[in-house]
Structure formats: C-alpha cells, structure tokens
Design a protein around this motif. Structure first.
Motif, PDB file in Angstrom:
ATOM      1  N   LEU A  79       0.449  -1.313  -0.039  1.00 20.87           N
ATOM      2  CA  LEU A  79       0.116  -0.334   0.112  1.00 20.87           C
ATOM      3  C   LEU A  79       0.870   1.242  -0.030  1.00 20.87           C
ATOM      4  O   LEU A  79       0.244   2.696  -0.472  1.00 20.87           O
ATOM      5  N   ARG A  80       1.717   1.323   0.397  1.00 20.76           N
ATOM      6  CA  ARG A  80       3.187   2.405   1.439  1.00 20.76           C
ATOM      7  C   ARG A  80       3.406   2.110  -0.625  1.00 20.76           C
ATOM      8  O   ARG A  80       3.268   3.677  -1.719  1.00 20.76           O
ATOM      9  N   ASN A  81       3.595   1.264  -1.226  1.00 21.07           N
ATOM     10  CA  ASN A  81       4.535   1.734  -2.832  1.00 21.07           C
ATOM     11  C   ASN A  81       3.198   1.983  -3.710  1.00 21.07           C
ATOM     12  O   ASN A  81       3.300   2.682  -4.033  1.00 21.07           O
ATOM     13  N   LEU A  82       1.945   1.653  -3.928  1.00 21.41           N
ATOM     14  CA  LEU A  82       0.718   2.313  -4.207  1.00 21.41           C
ATOM     15  C   LEU A  82       0.802   3.685  -3.485  1.00 21.41           C
ATOM     16  O   LEU A  82       0.884   4.184  -5.071  1.00 21.41           O
ATOM     17  N   ARG A  83       0.658   4.231  -3.238  1.00 18.50           N
ATOM     18  CA  ARG A  83       0.120   5.449  -2.678  1.00 18.50           C
ATOM     19  C   ARG A  83       1.505   6.652  -3.475  1.00 18.50           C
ATOM     20  O   ARG A  83       0.769   7.236  -3.814  1.00 18.50           O
ATOM     21  N   GLU A  84       2.878   5.816  -3.162  1.00 22.09           N
ATOM     22  CA  GLU A  84       3.404   6.533  -3.264  1.00 22.09           C
ATOM     23  C   GLU A  84       3.292   6.416  -4.996  1.00 22.09           C
ATOM     24  O   GLU A  84       3.888   8.267  -5.862  1.00 22.09           O
ATOM     25  N   GLU A  85       3.069   5.581  -6.122  1.00 21.40           N
ATOM     26  CA  GLU A  85       2.577   5.868  -7.244  1.00 21.40           C
ATOM     27  C   GLU A  85       1.246   6.845  -7.888  1.00 21.40           C
ATOM     28  O   GLU A  85       1.879   7.507  -8.703  1.00 21.40           O
ATOM     29  N   LEU A  86       0.845   6.381  -6.815  1.00 23.75           N
ATOM     30  CA  LEU A  86      -0.499   7.727  -6.958  1.00 23.75           C
ATOM     31  C   LEU A  86       0.278   9.287  -6.796  1.00 23.75           C
ATOM     32  O   LEU A  86      -0.943   9.973  -7.630  1.00 23.75           O
ATOM     33  N   ILE A  87       0.791   9.156  -5.784  1.00 22.10           N
ATOM     34  CA  ILE A  87       1.139  10.993  -5.625  1.00 22.10           C
ATOM     35  C   ILE A  87       2.419  10.955  -6.809  1.00 22.10           C
ATOM     36  O   ILE A  87       2.335  12.192  -7.872  1.00 22.10           O
ATOM     37  N   ALA A  88       2.732  10.154  -7.355  1.00 23.56           N
ATOM     38  CA  ALA A  88       3.710  10.061  -8.407  1.00 23.56           C
ATOM     39  C   ALA A  88       3.183  10.496 -10.285  1.00 23.56           C
ATOM     40  O   ALA A  88       3.503  11.507 -10.769  1.00 23.56           O
ATOM     41  N   GLU A  89       1.338  10.141  -9.908  1.00 25.61           N
ATOM     42  CA  GLU A  89       1.015   9.965 -11.070  1.00 25.61           C
ATOM     43  C   GLU A  89      -0.109  11.662 -10.739  1.00 25.61           C
ATOM     44  O   GLU A  89      -0.876  11.633 -11.691  1.00 25.61           O
ATOM     45  N   ILE A 149      -5.069  -4.145  -4.932  1.00 28.11           N
ATOM     46  CA  ILE A 149      -5.133  -2.949  -4.394  1.00 28.11           C
ATOM     47  C   ILE A 149      -4.388  -2.058  -5.987  1.00 28.11           C
ATOM     48  O   ILE A 149      -4.998  -0.718  -5.895  1.00 28.11           O
ATOM     49  N   SER A 150      -4.513  -2.754  -6.798  1.00 33.27           N
ATOM     50  CA  SER A 150      -3.956  -1.911  -8.137  1.00 33.27           C
ATOM     51  C   SER A 150      -5.397  -1.185  -8.560  1.00 33.27           C
ATOM     52  O   SER A 150      -5.669   0.418  -9.404  1.00 33.27           O
ATOM     53  N   VAL A 151      -6.198  -1.743  -8.540  1.00 31.22           N
ATOM     54  CA  VAL A 151      -7.537  -1.356  -8.611  1.00 31.22           C
ATOM     55  C   VAL A 151      -7.851   0.308  -7.459  1.00 31.22           C
ATOM     56  O   VAL A 151      -8.604   0.998  -8.345  1.00 31.22           O
ATOM     57  N   ILE A 152      -7.279  -0.008  -7.076  1.00 33.88           N
ATOM     58  CA  ILE A 152      -7.115   1.624  -6.678  1.00 33.88           C
ATOM     59  C   ILE A 152      -7.710   2.957  -7.472  1.00 33.88           C
ATOM     60  O   ILE A 152      -8.078   4.255  -6.835  1.00 33.88           O
ATOM     61  N   GLU A 191     -18.587  10.071  -6.379  1.00 38.93           N
ATOM     62  CA  GLU A 191     -18.891   9.860  -4.666  1.00 38.93           C
ATOM     63  C   GLU A 191     -19.043   8.442  -4.357  1.00 38.93           C
ATOM     64  O   GLU A 191     -18.077   8.458  -3.020  1.00 38.93           O
ATOM     65  N   ILE A 192     -18.991   7.821  -4.815  1.00 39.22           N
ATOM     66  CA  ILE A 192     -18.801   6.034  -4.278  1.00 39.22           C
ATOM     67  C   ILE A 192     -19.054   5.150  -5.980  1.00 39.22           C
ATOM     68  O   ILE A 192     -19.205   5.153  -6.715  1.00 39.22           O
ATOM     69  N   VAL A 193     -17.914   4.474  -5.417  1.00 39.69           N
ATOM     70  CA  VAL A 193     -16.809   3.274  -6.423  1.00 39.69           C
ATOM     71  C   VAL A 193     -16.900   1.771  -5.743  1.00 39.69           C
ATOM     72  O   VAL A 193     -16.110   1.890  -5.168  1.00 39.69           O
ATOM     73  N   TYR A 194     -17.822   1.319  -6.705  1.00 43.33           N
ATOM     74  CA  TYR A 194     -17.569  -0.056  -5.697  1.00 43.33           C
ATOM     75  C   TYR A 194     -17.079  -0.742  -5.962  1.00 43.33           C
ATOM     76  O   TYR A 194     -16.901  -1.038  -7.521  1.00 43.33           O
ATOM     77  N   GLY A 195     -16.236  -1.787  -5.558  1.00 42.59           N
ATOM     78  CA  GLY A 195     -15.441  -3.022  -6.218  1.00 42.59           C
ATOM     79  C   GLY A 195     -16.145  -4.393  -6.194  1.00 42.59           C
ATOM     80  O   GLY A 195     -16.182  -4.920  -4.781  1.00 42.59           O
ATOM     81  N   VAL A 196     -16.602  -4.638  -7.504  1.00 39.89           N
ATOM     82  CA  VAL A 196     -17.335  -5.638  -7.954  1.00 39.89           C
ATOM     83  C   VAL A 196     -15.986  -7.409  -8.500  1.00 39.89           C
ATOM     84  O   VAL A 196     -15.561  -7.094  -9.166  1.00 39.89           O
ATOM     85  N   ARG A 197     -15.743  -7.665  -7.329  1.00 40.52           N
ATOM     86  CA  ARG A 197     -15.526  -9.471  -8.769  1.00 40.52           C
ATOM     87  C   ARG A 197     -16.251  -9.860 -10.023  1.00 40.52           C
ATOM     88  O   ARG A 197     -17.081  -9.774 -10.254  1.00 40.52           O
ATOM     89  N   TYR A 216     -12.925  -6.234 -10.613  1.00 41.95           N
ATOM     90  CA  TYR A 216     -11.496  -7.134 -10.912  1.00 41.95           C
ATOM     91  C   TYR A 216     -11.616  -8.571 -10.631  1.00 41.95           C
ATOM     92  O   TYR A 216     -12.349  -8.879 -10.491  1.00 41.95           O
ATOM     93  N   ASP A 217     -10.179  -8.833 -10.686  1.00 42.00           N
ATOM     94  CA  ASP A 217      -9.984 -10.530  -9.806  1.00 42.00           C
ATOM     95  C   ASP A 217      -9.426 -10.538  -9.263  1.00 42.00           C
ATOM     96  O   ASP A 217      -8.679  -9.748  -8.389  1.00 42.00           O
ATOM     97  N   ARG A 218     -10.140 -11.354  -7.846  1.00 36.57           N
ATOM     98  CA  ARG A 218      -9.766 -11.315  -6.125  1.00 36.57           C
ATOM     99  C   ARG A 218      -8.586 -12.561  -6.703  1.00 36.57           C
ATOM    100  O   ARG A 218      -8.631 -13.455  -6.947  1.00 36.57           O
TER     101      ARG A 218
END
Length: 343
Positions: A26-36, A110-113, A125-131, A203-205
């Motif tokens: 999750l830390r790595n993903l956060r850094e990627e989102l900030i960089a983007e 987590i990449s779906v975030i 305002e609401i985004v659902y993650g669906v399998r 997404y695929d679980r």
C-alpha cells in the motif's frame, strides 16, 4: 484542480502474518498515485486494530513511527469487522477528501484503487469494487454467496452483486453515512441507500497472501442473518403467510374428516397425526426464533450502546506545540503541566 487527499482504511484482526506485506504494497501504491498526481502527498494509510490478540497493533505502531504516512486506530476490544471499518471511516473523514476501504489479506487487487481515484476525479462519490468471478472460493462458499445475494434481492434489499467492502467513498458520503445511528449497521445495504452518484469497477480476486480467513461458516451465517433481518421484514411476512395457509388447509382437512366421520369411513391415522404435529411444531419454533431475532435487534437498538470504543487514535492525535511558539510562556514563567491525551 488540487489533488484530493486519500486515506486507505484497512480493518485488521489478528493479521500479523500478512500485515508487513500489506503495509509495503500500500505504501508503494500511495507513492505511485502521488507521482501520477492523482492524490495529494498528504494522503495516508489508516490501519484499524480490531482488538487483535497477536502482534497486529505492535506492527501498526512501529510502522507509524517509521513512516509518517502510516497511521493507526486501536479499538479497546474486538467490535467486529463492520464496526472496525466504521471506526476507520469516521476517523479518516476529518482529514480526507476520499476514503478507500480494503481488507488486510491482499485478496482484493490494490491496483484497482487507481481506477477508484480516477472515477472520483470524474465526479463519482461512491465507487464499488466488484468481483469478476469467484474461482478462488470453495464450491460451498461460491454457491452460498450467490444464494445470499439472490435472497436479499428477492426480499427487496438493494445490494451490489459480488461486492463486499472494497469501495471508495467521498467525505460527503461518509458524513451522511454517520447519520445512520442504528447499532446493527449492514454497510453493504446502507451505502447504496445514500443515493450519491456511483459506479462499479470490476477486478479479479486473488488468493489470500498469508494467514487464515476471519470469516468461517459460523460468522458467514451470522452475517447473512444480520443483513436479512436488518433490512427486510419479508421473513416475518412469509411466516404470517405460512400461518394463514396452514390455517385454511387445516379447515379443509377438518371438513374432510367430518365428512369421513359422517359416512363411517374414519380410520386410525397415527403416522399422519404425528407427522402433522412435528411439522407444525417445527414451523412454530422457526417462527419464534425469527421473531426473536427481530426483538433482539430492537433490544440492542433501544440500549444505544456505542458500536466501538477507541483506545488510541494515532490519526487524529494532537501534536504538542513547541515551547518557543507557545504564546502563554514568558520569561521567568514556569512550564505548564502537559496533560496526556487519550482518544
């Protein structure tokens, strides 16, 4: 447009085996989102310890000391997954523009975030993650889950099919969610009731990274029963319908046996008598148990007990003010006593 401040809320219960890897990913993903430039550099990760009996809180606390973006909330006792999730959402809303909730087991992709946040930029305002599918589930769990969703829909409960608690919510949506004061809060049914603009991301679980599932059969049954009785009175109506049907059928049988008596064709029917007694007795016990579920929920609601108790909140912990910035200190004055803050 300024980048939104994102908080990723992760409920944790005895997750010491998987938690270090969860924090790293999750830390790595956060850094990627900030960089983007999708989220603000002030975005955080909030881990909620739901009264774990292992080293879960120690891992969260040490990570918060090492990484400023990692925060923790410790509940005083185990309050259940849904209440731990609510504790994280309500703590995070004070300093977040959008909040993503995800389990700690890394089964949700987590990449779906990234897709969640992009949809938030588009005005959702609401985004659902669906399998997409349930190939990783056992045969039993896959089919019981499908039956549960179909049963809830048949009872008039608006659920997002194959959606658990992996979703993004805006701060406004969480603030409105907080207005729902019932103790038995079934989030999968409550969130669609908010009515804000929403969408779904598929997404695929994955397989669980480490550790054991915290939802055995007993908890799944209790969760399904809570969802049904929290949102629908259809079961009560079904019991009433069965009662009326049984009453009219018994009248018909009564007329039939009277005709047999008058015509002299009555016979001893021990088997049919015992079968009918057991059948009606079983229906009565089911009815009493179902009514008891509803009465029990009313009982819990009337007591108005808190859903959870926060032992320590590192997310909203006030920072001490440096001495040289304190306006109350003057030359020759004594140092005031610093009180201890406890969330």
């Amino acid at each position: 447009m300024n980048e939104p401040m994102l908080t990723i809320v992760v409920p944790c219960y005895n997750e010491e085996e998987v938690l270090p890897e969860t924090i790293r990913q999750l830390r790595n993903l956060r850094e990627e989102l900030i960089a983007e430039r999708l989220v603000s550099p002030e975005s955080t990760l909030l881990f909620v310890d739901d009264g774990s009996g292992d080293a879960t809180w120690d891992i969260i606390y040490k990570a918060s000391l090492r990484y400023p973006e990692v925060k923790g909330v410790k509940l005083a006792r185990n309050a259940g997954h849904q209440n731990a999730l609510l504790a994280g959402l309500f703590a995070a809303k004070t300093r977040s523009d959008c909040i993503v909730s995800i389990d700690a087991d890394l089964q949700d992709d987590i990449s779906v975030i990234r897709d969640f946040v992009q949809k938030f930029h588009e005005g959702y305002e609401i985004v659902y993650g669906v399998r997409n599918k349930r190939d990783t589930d056992t045969f039993f769990k896959r089919h019981t889950a499908q039956w549960f969703y179909k049963l809830m829909r048949a009872m008039g409960v608006d659920l997002v099919y194959n959606h658990a608690d992996y979703r993004l919510m805006s701060r406004r949506a969480v603030e409105e969610l907080e207005r729902f004061e019932e103790v038995n809060l079934f989030l999968r049914g409550i969130v669609p009731l908010l009515g804000f603009r929403s969408t779904t991301i598929y997404y695929d679980r994955k397989e669980r990274f480490a550790g054991k599932t915290k939802y055995p059969l007993k908890k799944m049954i209790a969760f399904a029963l809570d969802g049904i009785t929290s949102f629908s009175i259809t079961p009560i109506r079904i019991i009433s319908l069965i009662g009326f049907v049984s009453f009219f059928v018994s009248l018909l049988f009564g007329v039939y046996f009277l005709l047999l008596k008058f015509t002299g064709h009555t016979q001893t029917g021990w088997t049919s008598l015992i079968t009918s007694i057991w059948f009606l007795g079983g229906l009565q016990l089911i009815a009493f148990g179902l009514i008891g579920e509803y009465i029990g929920k009313i009982y819990k609601e009337t007591k108005r007990r808190p859903r959870y108790i926060v032992d320590l909140d590192l997310f909203n912990l006030p920072m001490p003010q440096p001495w040289h910035q304190s306006p109350s200190l003057s030359e020759g004055s004594t140092m005031p006593e610093i009180s201890k803050h406890r969330s």
